[in-house]
Design a protein around this motif. Structure first.
Motif, PDB file in Angstrom:
ATOM      1  N   LEU A 173       2.256   5.485   7.661  1.00 54.89           N
ATOM      2  CA  LEU A 173       2.885   4.208   7.979  1.00 54.89           C
ATOM      3  C   LEU A 173       4.261   4.123   7.341  1.00 54.89           C
ATOM      4  N   LEU A 226      -3.406  11.048  15.090  1.00 51.36           N
ATOM      5  CA  LEU A 226      -3.164  12.141  14.148  1.00 51.36           C
ATOM      6  C   LEU A 226      -4.011  13.377  14.448  1.00 51.36           C
ATOM      7  N   TRP A 227      -5.100  13.198  15.198  1.00 51.85           N
ATOM      8  CA  TRP A 227      -5.918  14.353  15.563  1.00 51.85           C
ATOM      9  C   TRP A 227      -5.073  15.376  16.331  1.00 51.85           C
ATOM     10  N   ARG A 265      -6.656   7.539  14.026  1.00 54.56           N
ATOM     11  CA  ARG A 265      -7.674   8.597  14.070  1.00 54.56           C
ATOM     12  C   ARG A 265      -7.393   9.523  15.269  1.00 54.56           C
ATOM     13  N   SER A 308     -13.033   6.876   4.661  1.00 51.60           N
ATOM     14  CA  SER A 308     -12.634   5.460   4.610  1.00 51.60           C
ATOM     15  C   SER A 308     -11.211   5.298   4.103  1.00 51.60           C
ATOM     16  N   GLU A 347      -9.980   9.530   2.983  1.00 49.48           N
ATOM     17  CA  GLU A 347      -9.864   9.441   4.435  1.00 49.48           C
ATOM     18  C   GLU A 347     -10.369  10.672   5.157  1.00 49.48           C
ATOM     19  N   GLY A 348     -10.304  11.829   4.492  1.00 52.00           N
ATOM     20  CA  GLY A 348     -10.708  13.070   5.152  1.00 52.00           C
ATOM     21  C   GLY A 348      -9.515  13.840   5.676  1.00 52.00           C
ATOM     22  N   ASN A 349      -8.298  13.263   5.544  1.00 55.34           N
ATOM     23  CA  ASN A 349      -7.121  13.991   6.029  1.00 55.34           C
ATOM     24  C   ASN A 349      -6.874  15.230   5.185  1.00 55.34           C
ATOM     25  N   PHE A 383      -3.225  17.342  13.824  1.00 58.62           N
ATOM     26  CA  PHE A 383      -4.083  18.298  13.119  1.00 58.62           C
ATOM     27  C   PHE A 383      -4.280  19.560  13.978  1.00 58.62           C
ATOM     28  N   VAL A 409     -11.790   7.099   9.211  1.00 58.13           N
ATOM     29  CA  VAL A 409     -10.378   7.372   9.466  1.00 58.13           C
ATOM     30  C   VAL A 409     -10.280   8.740  10.146  1.00 58.13           C
ATOM     31  N   ASP A 448      -5.853   1.310   3.196  1.00 58.21           N
ATOM     32  CA  ASP A 448      -4.391   1.357   3.213  1.00 58.21           C
ATOM     33  C   ASP A 448      -3.733   0.183   3.930  1.00 58.21           C
ATOM     34  N   LEU A 478      -8.941  17.895   6.585  1.00 59.52           N
ATOM     35  CA  LEU A 478      -8.430  18.429   7.857  1.00 59.52           C
ATOM     36  C   LEU A 478      -7.161  19.255   7.658  1.00 59.52           C
ATOM     37  N   THR A 533      -0.306  12.694   6.935  1.00 56.35           N
ATOM     38  CA  THR A 533      -1.586  12.371   7.573  1.00 56.35           C
ATOM     39  C   THR A 533      -2.412  11.342   6.830  1.00 56.35           C
ATOM     40  N   ASP A 534      -2.063  11.059   5.572  1.00 53.53           N
ATOM     41  CA  ASP A 534      -2.718   9.942   4.892  1.00 53.53           C
ATOM     42  C   ASP A 534      -2.224   8.687   5.599  1.00 53.53           C
ATOM     43  N   LEU A 535      -3.113   7.776   5.922  1.00 49.40           N
ATOM     44  CA  LEU A 535      -2.724   6.628   6.742  1.00 49.40           C
ATOM     45  C   LEU A 535      -1.550   5.859   6.134  1.00 49.40           C
ATOM     46  N   GLY A 536      -1.671   5.532   4.853  1.00 49.14           N
ATOM     47  CA  GLY A 536      -0.603   4.777   4.191  1.00 49.14           C
ATOM     48  C   GLY A 536       0.715   5.532   4.212  1.00 49.14           C
ATOM     49  N   GLU A 537       0.654   6.833   3.911  1.00 50.45           N
ATOM     50  CA  GLU A 537       1.869   7.657   3.906  1.00 50.45           C
ATOM     51  C   GLU A 537       2.470   7.731   5.308  1.00 50.45           C
TER      52      GLU A 537
END
Ligand code: SF4
Ligand code: SF4
Lengths: 702, 193
Positions: free
Chosen positions: A135, A185-186, A182, B164, A215-217, A189, B176, B167, A220, A129-133
């Motif tokens: 991707l 991935l919701w 956003r 935020s 990011e807040g992931n 979650f 995000v 990435d 969540l 859920t981390d954006l970079g991960e």
């Protein structure tokens, strides 16, 4: 042990966009981190180091304390001996609970135990859920940087990935792509039955796990599912909340130069969730080599790591090659000791070869981990370097021969034919600009008297360049020190032995270090200082020798060693250069890598200012030569070295400076080659200000 | 009233806290009275174009007054168990107002302690505003250690800015998984009526 993997290097260099972006990104990140760390003050750093060292010294006790705290709070703890144990525990748990969908927040420890593949093989869907991960997961790759996992992907590539894997069309803009995930991935979650997190810290006194995210992931993942599992290496434990905050205060500063990340999430049994409190909580504490490493003199320091990535961002070869070449699961500088801890030295040696021993990672590391020495040890423990690398450790012999036969050597270095022979036999790239020999040695020029002196205020350690390639720097240093009222001894010593350290020939390095310490130790009674004009020599005497030898004498030599310019910075007699003497008004000061640990305050820059020059400094990091490495043929050195050299030169030339001051003879070689500017040792400017004449006056190399 | 116009000034510690929060990307305000708080919340929600407001972890008395007053502008509800299955409704266009239990001045963060409603209100909606009392601002993390040891919470969250990421090509993007924008209000009056 082999040298750098040629095809991997060439492939990495071929990806021009990636190389350029990574270099610029890492440069910016490292500058932010350095600025933040400098602004933070020493107190915070020493508290961090103390807290982390306390963990390393008390690992077993802290594991027991954590287990007790988590159980007392109503959670379940599993201490996994191996990666296999850890992943089986989680996979079994998922099976027992009938979990079909798992969400994860960023965790290197779960990469280490290769959890995803096992869960997927059981038919469980796993979503990062981390954006970079996410991707990187969609691209079927592994992270290329520990805190910026997808830094190697361009926005266009990402937009294509979204189309291909998620069936959506998004414009190639970071905002639009972020917005898409956003929403995308919701759904995950909401759907997930189990959340899996890593841990930045585990606090033993209360049994809490601490997550640091932006990011807040992470919030969540710990809020939405009904089962929560945290996986933490045992070294992440700190005893108390005070110690936790000693780490949390520094971590974002070292990582991105900010005082805080957006979120610090503290979880444990019964912590906040959408079910009011987490219904089921498991903590998996992973050993996998960590306890053994805490007893290993070369690897134990690495357990202090807080995963800030400051070491990756400064690393010259990492900036060019990236984590898919310089790294396995753990990437870049910290990746080498961490691969050794978790997978053994043989695996670690496959990436250790991308380290060129510049020591910038040690300087950047807030936990003060001597990563380069750990890497040298990995190279040594896996059998040392290649045959060619062994030949490079004979650099001093080559320099001595050159001092005897300067005409022949200068001719050989200038002839195309012999450069090809050198390239094929010794692996020295024919495109590398080489220093010319002045002929004769410093010892000869100064005469026996300086070698035999038993008592003096200063013992000068010239190292190979000033002893055999161009003695004029050595002579000028002695004359300047004498003009300032010091008596100087110049005992005949070996070169510092850096190539042996660099290529992992620690047995040879030990011999050289022992001989030099033996020669110096009796001369440094009563506050006598050892002074070096070559930063690498000061680095070896101060940092490397005590670690290699571990003797009281090496410690004593280390404590007495100074870089010339830090000694001169305290000299009130150094005044502005008199009018009409030749000087450039604006001089770029290049701070050599090995000088950063020894004189982090840049005394040379201040000296140049004091004598009336306008010193310009840019924190671009390593100039890219790293001793003999940057001289090596093609993909083994010169090609990467040139990538860095050209970029550094561009930044230097933009300043409009017409001259460069520095102390390192090899940096001078690189800077001359890529900037085309005149480079002079800082001592030459100081000598000019004091009216000490250069003998001979002609500038040979720098 | 908002920082610039207040006649009733925050303590130096609260001022330092608000300045640091602002640096972290919060919208900040000091409100000496309930009416000031109300006007700040309505101004911010108008500015963000908020369609719905949820209150999480706010005391019953204050929640009642805020609900009454803010409903004039947009629907305003107190977050409860019934909302847990339809959190998705809060994702877009809504504002979560939550009660923080501490603030950390040195690093600029709002602390939620063992309060699942405040946690959700600060995380799920598109916008969020944290409220805390002036006396709850702590100088630094180490003061928070004592609080944690004393209250032994099961969990906590320290929020120091909007969600935020950097990435993608290291470009900074806000919003995000958590709120796109967030605010922080230090109240100079009793919040827990
Ligand atoms: S010493 Fe230099 S080259 Fe080696 S890992 Fe550290 S930063 Fe990279
Ligand atoms: S080794 Fe040091 S610099 Fe590198 S990630 Fe770990 S703590 Fe940070």
């Amino acid at each position: 042990m082999s040298s750098m993997n040629k095809s991997k290097v060439l492939q990495a260099l071929g990806k021009r966009w990636e190389v350029e972006t990574r270099w610029r990104s890492m440069l910016t990140m490292s500058q932010k981190s350095r600025k933040g760390i400098e602004g933070l003050g020493a107190g915070y750093l020493s508290r961090l180091v103390e807290s982390r060292q306390k963990t390393v010294d008390n690992l077993e006790r802290l594991v027991a304390l954590t287990v007790e705290s988590v159980r007392r709070a109503g959670g379940q703890v599993y201490v996994a001996e191996t990666a296999e144990d850890a992943r089986s525990y989680i996979a079994e748990l998922a099976k027992r609970r009938g979990v079909g969908y798992v969400i994860k927040s960023k965790s290197m420890t779960t990469e280490e135990i290769e959890l995803n593949s096992l869960l997927l093989s059981q038919g469980i869907e796993v979503v990062e859920t981390d954006l970079g991960e996410r991707l990187v997961q969609l691209a079927g790759q592994r992270p290329s940087h520990i805190i910026a996992p997808a830094v190697h992907l361009s926005r266009e590539e990402i937009a294509r990935l979204v189309k291909e894997k998620r069936g959506a069309t998004v414009p190639p803009r970071p905002e639009a792509i972020t917005r898409f995930f956003r929403t995308d991935l919701w759904t995950s979650f909401q759907q997930a039955e189990m959340g899996i997190t890593g841990a930045n810290l585990v606090v033993a006194e209360t049994g809490h796990v601490v997550l640091v995210t932006n990011e807040g992931n992470g919030r969540l993942v710990t809020t939405m599912p009904r089962i929560l599992v945290s996986v933490a290496g045992v070294e992440k434990i700190v005893e108390s909340w005070e110690e936790a905050f000693n780490v949390l205060r520094v971590l974002p500063v070292a990582a991105v130069g900010r005082d805080a990340t957006s979120y610090i999430t503290v979880i444990g049994p019964g912590s906040m969730s959408r079910h009011a409190s987490v219904p089921e909580y498991h903590l998996v504490l992973l050993n996998n080599g960590r306890l053994a490493a805490s007893r290993d003199p070369w690897l134990r320091e690495a357990l202090r790591c807080i995963r800030c990535a400051a070491c990756l961002d400064v690393c010259p070869t990492f900036r060019i090659l990236g984590g898919h070449v310089f790294g396995e699961i753990y990437t870049g500088p910290m990746g080498v000791p961490w691969t050794a801890i978790t997978e053994g030295v043989e695996e670690a040696s496959k990436i250790a070869k991308y380290c060129v021993s510049c020591s910038l990672c040690h300087h950047a590391c807030p936990a003060e981990i001597d990563i380069p020495m750990a890497i040298s040890w990995v190279k040594h423990a896996s059998g040392g370097g290649t045959m060619r690398e062994r030949m490079l450790t004979m650099y001093e012999l080559y320099a001595r021969l050159g001092a005897h036969l300067p005409g022949l050597f200068n001719w050989l270095q200038g002839s195309r034919f012999s450069r090809r022979v050198f390239e094929n036999l010794l692996g020295i790239d024919r495109h590398r600009l080489m220093h010319r020999f002045r002929g004769g040695s410093l010892y000869k020029v100064l005469g026996e008297e300086y070698q035999r002196k038993r008592s003096a205020d200063i013992v000068y350690f010239p190292d190979t360049y000033a002893a055999y390639i161009d003695w004029s720097i050595g002579l000028l240093t002695v004359r300047v020190l004498e003009a300032l009222g010091y008596s100087v001894a110049v005992p005949k010593t070996h070169g510092s032995g850096m190539p042996s350290i660099q290529y992992g020939f620690l047995t040879k390095a030990k011999k050289i270090a022992a001989a030099n310490v033996e020669r110096l130790k009796d001369l440094i009674k009563d506050g006598v200082k050892v002074v070096c004009t070559e930063p690498t020599a000061a680095y070896c005497l101060r940092e490397a020798y005590p670690k290699i030898l571990g003797t009281p004498a090496s410690q004593k030599v280390a404590e007495s060693t100074h870089e010339l310019t830090s000694l001169l910075a305290g000299e009130a007699q150094i005044q502005p250069i008199k009018q009409n003497q030749s000087s450039q008004a604006k001089v770029l000061y290049h701070h050599p890598c090995h000088a950063r640990l020894i004189s982090p305050q840049r005394p040379s820059e201040k000296l140049l200012e004091r004598i009336g020059l306008s010193a310009v400094y840019i924190d671009y990091g390593c100039c890219g030569i790293a001793g003999t490495w940057g001289m090596r043929k093609g993909a083994e050195g010169f090609l990467i070295s040139a990538e860095i050299g050209r970029r550094v030169a561009e930044l230097i030339l933009e300043t409009g400076c017409k001259e460069i001051a520095t102390e390192s003879s090899v940096c001078a070689q690189q800077l001359r080659q890529f900037t085309g500017l005149k480079v002079r040792h800082t001592i030459r400017y100081i000598a000019e200000s004091l009216g000490v004449q250069e003998q001979p006056p002609r500038l040979l190399n720098f | 009233m908002r920082e610039e116009t207040t006649g009733n000034n925050p303590t130096p510690l609260a001022r330092r806290f608000l300045a640091k929060c602002k640096e972290n990307g919060f919208q900040v305000a000091y409100t000496p009275s309930y009416n000031d708080l109300l006007s700040v919340l309505s101004e911010w929600s108008t500015g963000w174009g908020v369609g719905k407001i949820v209150l999480g972890g706010v005391s019953a008395g204050l929640a009642e007054r805020l609900r009454g007053a803010l409903s004039v502008q947009s629907p305003c509800e107190v977050l409860g168990e019934a909302d847990l299955e339809k959190l998705g409704d809060l994702r877009a266009g809504s504002l979560g107002v939550f009660r923080a239990r501490a603030g950390v001045a040195e690093t600029g963060g709002l602390v939620i302690i063992d309060d699942w409603k405040a946690n959700l209100a600060s995380l799920i909606p598109e916008y969020s505003v944290g409220l805390l009392k002036e006396s709850e601002v702590l100088p630094d993390y180490w003061e928070l250690s004592s609080l944690i040891r004393k209250s032994r919470p099961a969990g906590l969250a320290i929020i120091s800015g909007p969600s935020s990421t950097s990435d993608i090509e290291l470009t900074h993007v806000v919003g995000v998984h958590g709120p796109v924008a967030c605010g922080c209000v230090v109240a100079g009056f009793e919040l827990d009526e």
